[in-house]
Every structure is written in structure tokens, then in C-alpha cells.
Write an enzyme that holds these catalytic residues in place. Structure first.
Site, PDB file in Angstrom:
ATOM      1  N   GLU A 291      37.052  -7.626  25.227  1.00  0.00           N
ATOM      2  CA  GLU A 291      38.058  -7.852  26.276  1.00  0.00           C
ATOM      3  C   GLU A 291      38.732  -9.212  26.106  1.00  0.00           C
ATOM      4  OE1 GLU A 291      39.182  -5.782  28.534  1.00  0.00           O
ATOM      5  OE2 GLU A 291      37.749  -4.187  28.142  1.00  0.00           O
TER       6      GLU A 291
ATOM      7  N   ARG B 126      47.845  -1.223  29.970  1.00  0.00           N
ATOM      8  CA  ARG B 126      46.640  -2.007  30.240  1.00  0.00           C
ATOM      9  C   ARG B 126      46.211  -1.667  31.660  1.00  0.00           C
ATOM     10  NH1 ARG B 126      45.782  -3.174  25.244  1.00  0.00           N
ATOM     11  NH2 ARG B 126      43.825  -3.909  26.142  1.00  0.00           N
TER      12      ARG B 126
ATOM     13  N   ASN C 252      42.584  -9.955  24.911  1.00  0.00           N
ATOM     14  CA  ASN C 252      43.486 -10.732  25.769  1.00  0.00           C
ATOM     15  C   ASN C 252      44.177 -11.847  24.979  1.00  0.00           C
ATOM     16  OD1 ASN C 252      42.995  -9.259  28.064  1.00  0.00           O
ATOM     17  ND2 ASN C 252      41.729 -10.809  29.069  1.00  0.00           N
TER      18      ASN C 252
HETATM   19  N1  ATP Z   1      44.305 -15.176  26.758  1.00  0.00           N
HETATM   20  C1  ATP Z   1      45.295 -14.921  27.618  1.00  0.00           C
HETATM   21  N2  ATP Z   1      46.514 -15.530  27.464  1.00  0.00           N
HETATM   22  C2  ATP Z   1      47.529 -15.282  28.330  1.00  0.00           C
HETATM   23  N3  ATP Z   1      47.447 -14.454  29.386  1.00  0.00           N
HETATM   24  C3  ATP Z   1      46.267 -13.832  29.598  1.00  0.00           C
HETATM   25  C4  ATP Z   1      45.142 -14.040  28.740  1.00  0.00           C
HETATM   26  N4  ATP Z   1      44.120 -13.310  29.211  1.00  0.00           N
HETATM   27  C5  ATP Z   1      44.570 -12.676  30.304  1.00  0.00           C
HETATM   28  N5  ATP Z   1      45.867 -12.978  30.545  1.00  0.00           N
HETATM   29  C6  ATP Z   1      46.677 -12.527  31.706  1.00  0.00           C
HETATM   30  O1  ATP Z   1      45.797 -12.047  32.716  1.00  0.00           O
HETATM   31  C7  ATP Z   1      46.101 -10.689  33.025  1.00  0.00           C
HETATM   32  C8  ATP Z   1      44.818  -9.966  33.385  1.00  0.00           C
HETATM   33  O2  ATP Z   1      43.970  -9.850  32.240  1.00  0.00           O
HETATM   34  P1  ATP Z   1      42.941  -8.626  32.194  1.00  0.00           P
HETATM   35  O3  ATP Z   1      42.215  -8.667  30.899  1.00  0.00           O
HETATM   36  O4  ATP Z   1      42.145  -8.623  33.450  1.00  0.00           O
HETATM   37  O5  ATP Z   1      43.906  -7.342  32.247  1.00  0.00           O
HETATM   38  P2  ATP Z   1      44.830  -6.729  31.098  1.00  0.00           P
HETATM   39  O6  ATP Z   1      44.526  -7.371  29.787  1.00  0.00           O
HETATM   40  O7  ATP Z   1      46.231  -6.828  31.559  1.00  0.00           O
HETATM   41  O8  ATP Z   1      44.359  -5.209  31.080  1.00  0.00           O
HETATM   42  P3  ATP Z   1      43.025  -4.643  30.372  1.00  0.00           P
HETATM   43  O9  ATP Z   1      42.163  -5.806  30.002  1.00  0.00           O
HETATM   44  O10 ATP Z   1      42.362  -3.796  31.423  1.00  0.00           O
HETATM   45  O11 ATP Z   1      43.511  -3.872  29.207  1.00  0.00           O
HETATM   46  C9  ATP Z   1      46.820 -10.140  31.799  1.00  0.00           C
HETATM   47  O12 ATP Z   1      47.648  -9.042  32.124  1.00  0.00           O
HETATM   48  C10 ATP Z   1      47.615 -11.384  31.355  1.00  0.00           C
HETATM   49  O13 ATP Z   1      48.775 -11.535  32.135  1.00  0.00           O
HETATM   50 MG    MG Z   2      42.587  -7.559  29.101  1.00  0.00          MG
END
Ligand code: ATP
Ligand code: MG
Length: 151
Positions: A51, A110, A55
Site C-alpha cells: 500500500e 482507487r 502510494n
Molecule cells: N506518497 C504519497 N504522495 C502523495 N500523496 C499521497 C501519498 N500517499 C497517499 N497520498 C494521498 O492520500 C490519498 C489517500 O491514500 P490511500 O492510500 O488511503 O488511498 P488511495 O491510494 O487513493 O486508494 P487505495 O490505496 O485504496 O488504492 C491518496 O488518494 C493521495 O491523494
Molecule cells: Mg493507496
């Protein structure tokens, strides 16, 4: 049998390519195998690595493979510390980003559950981020080990 319960760490860096996500998962699993984790513990750790690395790649670097993802894993007695960092775009509103079901990329299908999974699967979870300054997630989990279950 635990080979060693002394302090230890490893660190690795790799290009922000989605094919490296599986490598990162396996590398972390191999490193912590000396703690003799249960299948559930191993599975939880691999999931959170997946995860956080995903990200960094898709959000931090917008899938630009010139980005670099760094993973640090520490072992202190039976506690694993996992740090996953990127130097990507960073997060504007961290509290919002951590909300279950919040995603900034709904068009990529996502589900917005990555941070929630990290929080639930680990004993401690902390995210630090600066817009334009990258993101770092730091997590800890105590490994009970199979040995403890049999005793
Ligand atoms: N390393 C990162 N750099 C920039 N933005 C991030 C990063 N990690 C998370 N985010 C932001 O936080 C939000 C939430 O992250 P999260 O992992 O909970 O959900 P997601 O990645 O959108 O979906 P999923 O993980 O369920 O596929 C992301 O949509 C993004 O906007
Ligand atoms: Mg994610």
C-alpha cells in the site's frame, strides 16, 4: 527458531516502477523472516508495504519512474519498524487523505483505503508530508512469532 533477536536494520532504494512493488514486499518479508512471523503477520506486513509503495509511485511521483522510493526496516527485539519514503509531490491535507474512502484519484479506481489499512494492520502508524517535499510513513508492529503460539 529465532535466529537472532538483536537489533538490526536494512534500507533499500528503488525506481518508482510498479513492477518494483512486488520486489519491495518480498525483500521486507525475507528480512523479517528471522522473527519467525505467523502467516497472518507476514501477510499484514506485505500488504502495508504494498500500500505504501504503491502510494509513493502513483500519488507521490504520478508514476514517473525517475522517482526514488526508500524503504527502511528496523528490528528491535520483536518489534518491526517500517519507514517508506518518497520525495514526490507531498500531501496538501494529511487529515483528509487519511480518512477512509478518501482518494484523489477516483478515476484510477482507487478505493481510498491504503492509509486505513496501514493504520489497522500495524500497532503504530504515523505519516509526515509536505506539499512539494515528499511523504514518509512510519509504522511499527510487534511480531508474536509462531514459536510463542506453540509455547
Ligand atoms: N506518497 C504519497 N504522495 C502523495 N500523496 C499521497 C501519498 N500517499 C497517499 N497520498 C494521498 O492520500 C490519498 C489517500 O491514500 P490511500 O492510500 O488511503 O488511498 P488511495 O491510494 O487513493 O486508494 P487505495 O490505496 O485504496 O488504492 C491518496 O488518494 C493521495 O491523494
Ligand atoms: Mg493507496
Amino acid at each position: 527458531m529465532r535466529e537472532s533477536t538483536g537489533n538490526n536494520f536494512m534500507s533499500l532504494q528503488f525506481a518508482a516502477k510498479s513492477e518494483n512493488e512486488a520486489f519491495a514486499r518480498v525483500a521486507v518479508a525475507a528480512f523479517i523472516s528471522r522473527l519467525d512471523p505467523t502467516m497472518d503477520e507476514l501477510s499484514d506486513l506485505k500488504t502495508v508495504v504494498s500500500e505504501a509503495v504503491t502510494n509513493s509511485i502513483i500519488h507521490g511521483y504520478d508514476s514517473d519512474p525517475s522517482g526514488v522510493v526508500t524503504i527502511k526496516v528496523g528490528i528491535e527485539m520483536d518489534v518491526v519498524t517500517l519507514v517508506i519514503e518518497d520525495a514526490g509531490r507531498g500531501i496538501e491535507d494529511l487529515e483528509l487523505a487519511k480518512q477512509p474512502l478518501y482518494t484523489s484519484k477516483p478515476e484510477l479506481e482507487r478505493s481510498g483505503m491504503g492509509f486505513t489499512i496501514m493504520e489497522n494492520f500495524m500497532d503504530e502508524f504515523e505519516a509526515l508530508s509536505e506539499p512539494g517535499g515528499g511523504t514518509s510513513v512510519r509504522m511499527k508492529k510487534r511480531i508474536e512469532s509462531k514459536k510463542a503460539l506453540y509455547n
